[in-house]
Motif scaffolding. Sequence first.
Motif, PDB file in Angstrom:
ATOM      1  N   LYS A 210       0.859  -1.197   0.000  1.00 18.16           N
ATOM      2  CA  LYS A 210       0.000   0.000   0.000  1.00 18.16           C
ATOM      3  C   LYS A 210       0.882   1.229   0.000  1.00 18.16           C
ATOM      4  O   LYS A 210       1.438   1.611   1.027  1.00 18.16           O
ATOM      5  CB  LYS A 210      -0.892  -0.006   1.242  1.00 18.16           C
ATOM      6  CG  LYS A 210      -1.895  -1.126   1.212  1.00 18.16           C
ATOM      7  CD  LYS A 210      -2.922  -1.017   2.297  1.00 18.16           C
ATOM      8  CE  LYS A 210      -3.812  -2.248   2.183  1.00 18.16           C
ATOM      9  NZ  LYS A 210      -4.775  -2.392   3.211  1.00 18.16           N
ATOM     10  N   THR A 211       1.009   1.859  -1.159  1.00 19.38           N
ATOM     11  CA  THR A 211       1.893   3.016  -1.269  1.00 19.38           C
ATOM     12  C   THR A 211       1.110   4.284  -1.581  1.00 19.38           C
ATOM     13  O   THR A 211       1.710   5.298  -1.890  1.00 19.38           O
ATOM     14  CB  THR A 211       2.924   2.795  -2.383  1.00 19.38           C
ATOM     15  OG1 THR A 211       2.200   2.435  -3.562  1.00 19.38           O
ATOM     16  CG2 THR A 211       3.885   1.689  -2.038  1.00 19.38           C
ATOM     17  N   TYR A 212      -0.207   4.242  -1.499  1.00 15.94           N
ATOM     18  CA  TYR A 212      -1.002   5.424  -1.874  1.00 15.94           C
ATOM     19  C   TYR A 212      -0.940   6.453  -0.775  1.00 15.94           C
ATOM     20  O   TYR A 212      -1.187   6.166   0.394  1.00 15.94           O
ATOM     21  CB  TYR A 212      -2.449   5.003  -2.139  1.00 15.94           C
ATOM     22  CG  TYR A 212      -3.375   6.148  -2.412  1.00 15.94           C
ATOM     23  CD1 TYR A 212      -4.471   6.394  -1.591  1.00 15.94           C
ATOM     24  CD2 TYR A 212      -3.160   6.993  -3.494  1.00 15.94           C
ATOM     25  CE1 TYR A 212      -5.320   7.443  -1.846  1.00 15.94           C
ATOM     26  CE2 TYR A 212      -4.007   8.048  -3.738  1.00 15.94           C
ATOM     27  CZ  TYR A 212      -5.081   8.278  -2.918  1.00 15.94           C
ATOM     28  OH  TYR A 212      -5.921   9.321  -3.158  1.00 15.94           O
ATOM     29  N   ARG A 213      -0.608   7.692  -1.180  1.00 18.96           N
ATOM     30  CA  ARG A 213      -0.636   8.797  -0.206  1.00 18.96           C
ATOM     31  C   ARG A 213      -1.697   9.772  -0.697  1.00 18.96           C
ATOM     32  O   ARG A 213      -1.514  10.390  -1.736  1.00 18.96           O
ATOM     33  CB  ARG A 213       0.737   9.473  -0.128  1.00 18.96           C
ATOM     34  CG  ARG A 213       1.626   8.820   0.897  1.00 18.96           C
ATOM     35  CD  ARG A 213       3.039   9.361   0.894  1.00 18.96           C
ATOM     36  NE  ARG A 213       3.737   9.022  -0.324  1.00 18.96           N
ATOM     37  CZ  ARG A 213       4.318   9.924  -1.118  1.00 18.96           C
ATOM     38  NH1 ARG A 213       4.252  11.187  -0.825  1.00 18.96           N
ATOM     39  NH2 ARG A 213       4.938   9.550  -2.204  1.00 18.96           N
ATOM     40  N   PRO A 214      -2.814   9.934   0.004  1.00 12.23           N
ATOM     41  CA  PRO A 214      -3.869  10.814  -0.504  1.00 12.23           C
ATOM     42  C   PRO A 214      -3.417  12.263  -0.536  1.00 12.23           C
ATOM     43  O   PRO A 214      -2.688  12.716   0.337  1.00 12.23           O
ATOM     44  CB  PRO A 214      -5.017  10.618   0.500  1.00 12.23           C
ATOM     45  CG  PRO A 214      -4.378  10.056   1.694  1.00 12.23           C
ATOM     46  CD  PRO A 214      -3.171   9.328   1.288  1.00 12.23           C
ATOM     47  N   SER A 215      -3.842  12.965  -1.598  1.00  9.60           N
ATOM     48  CA  SER A 215      -3.516  14.381  -1.675  1.00  9.60           C
ATOM     49  C   SER A 215      -4.630  15.077  -2.436  1.00  9.60           C
ATOM     50  O   SER A 215      -5.383  14.454  -3.170  1.00  9.60           O
ATOM     51  CB  SER A 215      -2.181  14.602  -2.376  1.00  9.60           C
ATOM     52  OG  SER A 215      -2.377  14.788  -3.750  1.00  9.60           O
ATOM     53  N   THR A 218      -4.593  16.749  -8.304  1.00 12.25           N
ATOM     54  CA  THR A 218      -4.882  15.661  -9.244  1.00 12.25           C
ATOM     55  C   THR A 218      -3.566  15.008  -9.659  1.00 12.25           C
ATOM     56  O   THR A 218      -2.486  15.559  -9.449  1.00 12.25           O
ATOM     57  CB  THR A 218      -5.596  16.161 -10.504  1.00 12.25           C
ATOM     58  OG1 THR A 218      -4.759  17.150 -11.114  1.00 12.25           O
ATOM     59  CG2 THR A 218      -6.938  16.776 -10.193  1.00 12.25           C
ATOM     60  N   PHE A 219      -3.690  13.832 -10.255  1.00 14.74           N
ATOM     61  CA  PHE A 219      -2.528  13.058 -10.695  1.00 14.74           C
ATOM     62  C   PHE A 219      -1.635  13.887 -11.616  1.00 14.74           C
ATOM     63  O   PHE A 219      -0.412  13.910 -11.473  1.00 14.74           O
ATOM     64  CB  PHE A 219      -3.046  11.806 -11.413  1.00 14.74           C
ATOM     65  CG  PHE A 219      -1.980  10.897 -11.933  1.00 14.74           C
ATOM     66  CD1 PHE A 219      -1.858  10.629 -13.284  1.00 14.74           C
ATOM     67  CD2 PHE A 219      -1.089  10.281 -11.067  1.00 14.74           C
ATOM     68  CE1 PHE A 219      -0.887   9.783 -13.765  1.00 14.74           C
ATOM     69  CE2 PHE A 219      -0.111   9.428 -11.542  1.00 14.74           C
ATOM     70  CZ  PHE A 219      -0.009   9.178 -12.904  1.00 14.74           C
ATOM     71  N   GLU A 222       0.296  16.569  -9.741  1.00 12.15           N
ATOM     72  CA  GLU A 222       1.412  16.017  -8.963  1.00 12.15           C
ATOM     73  C   GLU A 222       2.603  15.742  -9.857  1.00 12.15           C
ATOM     74  O   GLU A 222       3.760  15.998  -9.479  1.00 12.15           O
ATOM     75  CB  GLU A 222       0.975  14.701  -8.297  1.00 12.15           C
ATOM     76  CG  GLU A 222       0.175  14.919  -7.046  1.00 12.15           C
ATOM     77  CD  GLU A 222      -0.071  13.610  -6.312  1.00 12.15           C
ATOM     78  OE1 GLU A 222      -0.921  13.621  -5.427  1.00 12.15           O
ATOM     79  OE2 GLU A 222       0.585  12.605  -6.638  1.00 12.15           O
TER      80      GLU A 222
ATOM     81  N   GLU B  81      -8.210  -2.881   0.031  1.00  7.67           N
ATOM     82  CA  GLU B  81      -8.474  -1.472   0.299  1.00  7.67           C
ATOM     83  C   GLU B  81      -9.737  -1.043  -0.448  1.00  7.67           C
ATOM     84  O   GLU B  81      -9.862  -1.275  -1.641  1.00  7.67           O
ATOM     85  CB  GLU B  81      -7.305  -0.626  -0.203  1.00  7.67           C
ATOM     86  CG  GLU B  81      -7.109   0.620   0.577  1.00  7.67           C
ATOM     87  CD  GLU B  81      -5.697   1.157   0.421  1.00  7.67           C
ATOM     88  OE1 GLU B  81      -4.768   0.452   0.839  1.00  7.67           O
ATOM     89  OE2 GLU B  81      -5.551   2.243  -0.138  1.00  7.67           O
ATOM     90  N   MET B  84     -11.347   4.983  -2.829  1.00  6.72           N
ATOM     91  CA  MET B  84     -11.302   6.256  -2.095  1.00  6.72           C
ATOM     92  C   MET B  84     -12.543   7.076  -2.428  1.00  6.72           C
ATOM     93  O   MET B  84     -12.932   7.206  -3.581  1.00  6.72           O
ATOM     94  CB  MET B  84     -10.030   7.000  -2.539  1.00  6.72           C
ATOM     95  CG  MET B  84      -9.872   8.409  -2.059  1.00  6.72           C
ATOM     96  SD  MET B  84      -9.651   8.550  -0.299  1.00  6.72           S
ATOM     97  CE  MET B  84      -8.016   7.904  -0.077  1.00  6.72           C
ATOM     98  N   LEU B  89     -11.298  11.371   1.696  1.00  7.12           N
ATOM     99  CA  LEU B  89     -10.211  12.302   1.382  1.00  7.12           C
ATOM    100  C   LEU B  89     -10.291  13.517   2.308  1.00  7.12           C
ATOM    101  O   LEU B  89      -9.281  13.976   2.862  1.00  7.12           O
ATOM    102  CB  LEU B  89     -10.360  12.726  -0.078  1.00  7.12           C
ATOM    103  CG  LEU B  89      -9.122  13.279  -0.797  1.00  7.12           C
ATOM    104  CD1 LEU B  89      -8.075  12.218  -0.923  1.00  7.12           C
ATOM    105  CD2 LEU B  89      -9.507  13.774  -2.169  1.00  7.12           C
TER     106      LEU B  89
END
Lengths: 241, 135
Positions: A210-215, A218-219, A222, B81, B84, B89
């Motif tokens: 699990k490497t997702y870091r919410p921000s 948008t993609f 980033e 998971e 989202m 969020l």
Amino acid sequence: MRLSALLSAARPRLPPGYRHGMWPPDSMAARLRNPPGQRRRKVFVEPIAKDDWKVFKGDTVQVLAGKDAGKQGLVTQVVQARNWVVVEGLNTHYRYVNRAAKYSGTYIASEAPLLLSHICLVDPEDRKPTEVEWRYTEEGERVRVSLRSGRILPVPPQPRQDGIVPEQWTGEWDGRGGWGDVAGDTGTHRCPLTRTDGPKDTSEEDVLAKTYRPSLKTFEEEIMDAMGIVETRRAKKSYWY
Amino acid sequence: MGLLTQLVRGLVRGADRVSPFTSKRGPRSHNKGRGAKKLGVLTRNKKFLLVKEMVPEFVVPDLTGFKLRPYVSYRASEGSEPPMTAKQLFDELVAPRIEKDVKDGTFDPNNLEKYGFEPTQEGKLFQLFPKNYVR
């Protein structure tokens, strides 16, 4: 691996009078016995809806009629088109295989298919034959229920359509190619890459990490920040209807 | 299918009228495109002016040391998971900051831009609604 999936997905339509045997329709044996344009006498089978089918591979069944009547066995093959069920080791006849010029061949026992009416499903705890019906549980799951005792007969885990067994799947491809290189390669297709991860496959650990870091960006924003791209031009306002 | 039907089938002649007449068929003089968009403007002197902004450009970051690959191994089980949602969020990113400001007493309901609120999508390169980028 991918090729076999494509081949199975692009299943060609069978001609209307096709006579099913015990082999899959795209095997050499089936093509030999069913050349295009062949018309054979029609085989009449009792019509059973696909939803009503009760016997699956891996089930224990009892044979009711024939040479091995009264014996129980495991189902190895099911041919729904002819209402056939092949039980391991039962209803066998003997034949020679792998005949060569000088060698008469190996004498083996080969199972003949049994019709559904000669077969009965077996209650898992009692180990006695029962009639079975499809019913719905409280949660809404469709299960097979034995009419005599009311116990649920779980459907055994069915093998994948493409013939791949994930438990036998080995890890990283070590770069060795060649046909017949992988020992014990039986059953599935001939390509040795069907039993290992290829160079384009993500390994199991990397997939589940699990490497997702919410921000809130948008993609695309980033990536622009990461690469240092600055875009001050904006598109002219346009309308569509 | 009897002998007569087979004979009749062989007698039907003519070109293939059903399949589409693409650029792969026809004589050498038959010049046809496959529906690509024009990347510029044709001027009155019949010269084509290429508009650089219409030419697609792939922006790809450096992928050295990137572990994910196009396909997935058959051994991998399904992930656990859940997808989202907007609420999730907000709860993860914005709510802690608002709570901290409320506790400190510096929360200003008129200045929500510092938590990431966007009153309008005008002026942004990648507008969320109506979506003006292709993904």
